[in-house]
Design an enzyme around this catalytic site. Structure first.
Site, mmCIF file in Angstrom:
data_model
loop_
_atom_site.group_PDB
_atom_site.id
_atom_site.type_symbol
_atom_site.label_atom_id
_atom_site.label_comp_id
_atom_site.label_asym_id
_atom_site.label_seq_id
_atom_site.Cartn_x
_atom_site.Cartn_y
_atom_site.Cartn_z
ATOM 1 N N CYS A 70 4.023 -2.732 -8.849
ATOM 2 C CA CYS A 70 4.560 -3.318 -10.077
ATOM 3 C C CYS A 70 5.490 -2.318 -10.758
ATOM 4 O O CYS A 70 5.102 -1.192 -11.019
ATOM 5 C CB CYS A 70 3.418 -3.672 -11.026
ATOM 6 S SG CYS A 70 3.966 -4.468 -12.531
ATOM 7 N N CYS A 93 2.189 -11.384 -8.880
ATOM 8 C CA CYS A 93 1.709 -11.102 -7.528
ATOM 9 C C CYS A 93 2.918 -10.786 -6.656
ATOM 10 O O CYS A 93 4.031 -10.652 -7.151
ATOM 11 C CB CYS A 93 0.850 -12.222 -6.955
ATOM 12 S SG CYS A 93 1.704 -13.699 -6.477
ATOM 13 N N CYS A 116 -2.993 -9.499 -7.109
ATOM 14 C CA CYS A 116 -3.147 -8.966 -5.751
ATOM 15 C C CYS A 116 -2.914 -7.460 -5.803
ATOM 16 O O CYS A 116 -2.182 -6.969 -6.664
ATOM 17 C CB CYS A 116 -2.204 -9.637 -4.759
ATOM 18 S SG CYS A 116 -0.468 -9.243 -4.970
#
Length: 142
Positions: free
Chosen positions: A89, A10, A82
């Site tokens: 990412c 996250c 999230c």
């Protein structure tokens, strides 16, 4: 049997990923290695520690880790919890199967202490159900 490596990701590795790491360890036992990380590190939220302790899961020893700390680990699964982490990412050079489930951020809850803790508890329960289902569907138990 190869033990699966699972990364929960996250934004800040503060609440949701920490709670998910605790539940995934609880449900998978010794059948998986569970890690959590953030694309930033914000420290483990004390309210996350508190509400997990209420559920019988001790995450007080968890640390807030940056995703770069785990670049050498070959993950089987990466779970983003999230939308911000999913969208930001970094590329993982692996064959990890990716899952995504956006949970609301309890750290952004407003109100008095009781109301804020109740939001943390609600998110904890959502994450618990997700993790229980994830382990049943993806981790071979001995």
């Amino acid at each position: 049997m190869k033990i699966k490596n699972i990364l929960v990701l996250c934004t800040g590795n503060s609440c949701r990923s920490q709670i998910a790491e605790g539940w995934l360890k609880y449900y998978s036992g010794e059948n998986a290695n569970i890690y959590s990380a953030g694309i930033e590190t914000h420290g483990v939220n004390p309210k996350a520690v508190l509400i997990m302790k209420e559920a019988g899961i001790d995450i007080s020893h968890h640390t807030s880790n940056h995703i770069n700390e785990y670049k050498e680990i070959e993950f089987d699964y990466v779970i983003t919890v999230c939308d911000h982490a999913k969208e930001n990412c970094p590329y993982f050079p692996s064959n990890a199967i990716r899952f995504h489930q956006n949970f609301s951020d309890p750290a952004k809850a407003t109100g008095n202490d009781k109301e804020i803790l109740n939001e943390f508890r609600a998110v904890r329960e959502e994450i618990r159900k997700y993790c229980e289902k994830f382990v049943k569907e993806n981790i071979k138990m001995e």
